[in-house]
Design an enzyme around this catalytic site. Structure first.
Site, PDB file in Angstrom:
ATOM      1  N   CYS A   1      18.928 -24.971 -19.766  1.00  9.41           N
ATOM      2  CA  CYS A   1      19.357 -24.515 -18.450  1.00  9.41           C
ATOM      3  C   CYS A   1      19.164 -23.019 -18.416  1.00  9.41           C
ATOM      4  CB  CYS A   1      20.816 -24.892 -18.191  1.00  9.41           C
ATOM      5  SG  CYS A   1      21.426 -24.412 -16.562  1.00  9.41           S
TER       6      CYS A   1
ATOM      7  N   GLU B   1      14.109 -26.608 -13.603  1.00  9.77           N
ATOM      8  CA  GLU B   1      13.259 -26.747 -14.783  1.00  9.77           C
ATOM      9  C   GLU B   1      11.806 -26.583 -14.329  1.00  9.77           C
ATOM     10  OE1 GLU B   1      13.790 -26.647 -17.749  1.00  9.77           O
ATOM     11  OE2 GLU B   1      15.728 -27.522 -18.281  1.00  9.77           O
TER      12      GLU B   1
END
Length: 253
Positions: A2, A113
């Site tokens: 993350c 992402e």
């Protein structure tokens, strides 16, 4: 993994959602492109002594994203501590004390992402839950004392945080989301449902290993309704910050 996420909820909404209170007034502007070292909201519980007996209080605080251990010489190390691997968090010097007694919840609306394409091309994706529900990641927090700031002066103490991660669950027949997540990255931030969060935040819980196992075991259920949508490349620049960043676009590849 993350490395960027979205946290656009108002302070009042967070206080109501987590049944939390403020120790000091805080300002948390909405962000659709949270980056390492940014100020982010966290939720924690602490024991407060009063005239009767100690009581647990749940509070909303603002922390710097990227945990700065208490023994660090300067806060720069925090930019490399935005995530904590759940498999080794009990042993790593930077996290092992925090996981014992300084656990927190990190609210988010979703996270980004990037998928590698031909050559140097990358396609960003926005990962988020279905409906209007937000995310709650398992996190750790730490206090760091700045030796350059005099005692009692603002900025003497820095509050920082890190988000726990785990291997991306293998795809199964019950959902295709984990196949999509695996294509993006082999790590995911660890989400929590309400019951898991209650256990994780409890300042009187002293079995950190069991709590880490609890969080890890719930990832499939907590992430079962996640969606993965391709978004524009503008999110790659931290100077871009607005709701248009999470607007779905056609994938480049």
């Amino acid at each position: 993994m993350c490395g960027r996420y979205v946290m656009a909820r108002a302070v009042g909404d967070l206080l109501a959602e987590f049944d939390a209170e403020l120790e000091d007034e805080v300002t948390i502007p909405p962000s659709w492109n949270v980056a390492p070292t940014d100020a982010v909201p966290i939720v924690l519980e602490r024991l407060v002594e009063d005239s009767a007996a100690p009581r647990q209080v749940r509070q909303l605080h603002v922390a710097r994203w990227g945990l700065v251990p208490s023994w660090a010489k300067d806060p720069g190390i925090g930019s490399r501590m935005i995530n904590a691997r759940s498999e080794s968090v009990l042993e790593k010097p930077a996290f092992r004390k925090a996981v014992q007694s300084r656990r927190c919840a990190v609210p988010a609306d979703g996270y980004y992402e990037w998928k590698q394409g031909p050559g140097n091309s990358k396609q960003p994706y926005y990962v988020h839950p279905g409906g209007e529900r937000g995310l709650v990641f398992a996190g750790l927090y730490e206090w760091w004392k700045d030796p350059s700031v005099p005692e009692g002066e603002p900025g003497r103490w820095l509050l920082s945080t890190s988000i726990l991660t785990a291997d991306t669950p293998p795809p199964g027949t019950e959902s295709t989301i984990f196949g999509k997540l695996t294509e993006l990255h082999d790590r995911v931030p660890l989400p929590m449902d309400k019951a898991t969060m209650e256990a994780w935040l409890d300042p009187q819980a002293d079995d950190a290993a069991a709590l880490v196992d609890l969080v890890r075991s719930g990832v499939k259920d907590a992430a079962a309704d996640w969606h993965v949508e391709s978004v524009g490349k503008e999110v790659g620049n931290v100077r871009n910050n607005g709701p248009e960043l999470i607007r779905p676009v056609e994938a480049l590849f």
